[in-house]
Design a protein around this motif. Sequence first.
Motif, mmCIF file in Angstrom:
data_model
loop_
_atom_site.group_PDB
_atom_site.id
_atom_site.type_symbol
_atom_site.label_atom_id
_atom_site.label_comp_id
_atom_site.label_asym_id
_atom_site.label_seq_id
_atom_site.Cartn_x
_atom_site.Cartn_y
_atom_site.Cartn_z
ATOM 1 N N TYR A 177 -4.148 -6.254 6.458
ATOM 2 C CA TYR A 177 -4.597 -4.855 6.105
ATOM 3 C C TYR A 177 -5.566 -4.566 6.639
ATOM 4 O O TYR A 177 -6.934 -4.621 5.753
ATOM 5 C CB TYR A 177 -3.762 -4.098 5.717
ATOM 6 N N MET B 289 5.991 4.474 11.668
ATOM 7 C CA MET B 289 5.149 3.514 10.536
ATOM 8 C C MET B 289 6.111 2.187 9.322
ATOM 9 O O MET B 289 5.429 1.108 8.896
ATOM 10 C CB MET B 289 4.525 3.968 10.037
ATOM 11 N N LYS C 108 5.826 -1.825 8.846
ATOM 12 C CA LYS C 108 5.931 -2.280 7.794
ATOM 13 C C LYS C 108 6.057 -2.638 7.331
ATOM 14 O O LYS C 108 6.653 -4.218 7.130
ATOM 15 C CB LYS C 108 5.368 -1.089 6.525
ATOM 16 N N GLY D 121 -4.854 4.173 5.268
ATOM 17 C CA GLY D 121 -3.590 3.646 5.821
ATOM 18 C C GLY D 121 -3.821 1.849 5.504
ATOM 19 O O GLY D 121 -2.592 1.341 4.830
ATOM 20 N N GLU E 18 -2.158 2.285 1.587
ATOM 21 C CA GLU E 18 -0.891 2.029 1.475
ATOM 22 C C GLU E 18 -0.542 1.185 1.995
ATOM 23 O O GLU E 18 0.595 0.406 1.596
ATOM 24 C CB GLU E 18 -0.603 3.082 2.685
ATOM 25 N N GLU E 19 -0.743 0.644 2.924
ATOM 26 C CA GLU E 19 -0.532 -0.969 3.044
ATOM 27 C C GLU E 19 -0.533 -1.362 1.937
ATOM 28 O O GLU E 19 0.925 -2.661 1.163
ATOM 29 C CB GLU E 19 -0.487 -0.972 4.496
#
Length: 184
Positions: free
Chosen positions: A12, A92, A96, A114, A117-118
């Motif tokens: 990521y 999204m 994921k 982002g 969050e991942e």
Amino acid sequence: MAQLLNKAICVYCGANAGTSPRYAEAARALGRALVARNLSLVYGGGKVGLMGIIADEVLRLGGEVTGVIPTALVEREVGHTGLTRQFIVKDMHERKAMMAQLADGFIAMPGGMGTLEELFEMLTWSQLGIHAKPVGLLNVDGFYDSLIGFIQHASEQGFIRPQHVGLMQADREPEALLSRLVSL
């Protein structure tokens, strides 16, 4: 090391390169380290920012790269067209889930909301026992020092159990981080 050999690491990272040239250098170094260990790259599928830099480095060295990008971001993140495999997904959530399914471990490089969050979704899934894959944080030039401090603070305040603090392995150097993840 055998547990991650011939496997895939999901990275990521930002769709921007950031303000320091060290971020791009670290992306290339992580790409080299992945290829040296015969690990393929799974990532967000863009050709811009750190995403494009790491993908291009892995490809340049003959490694395999799988991109997963939602339809809405193909143009916005300028989907990479030279990947080993590219999946264009609905949204999204699907992105994921697919990235998590394709990967045997996860690394977050410097990035924005982002990326965070991942990272936190994979940490939460690990905490809940949804997966038992290693999660790493490439802390380039101390980029994540405050986040690491916050995790420790949240633990001290009783919101993160001490045994869950160790779910996220952090290191400043790509090769050292991969060594830590492989040993888990």
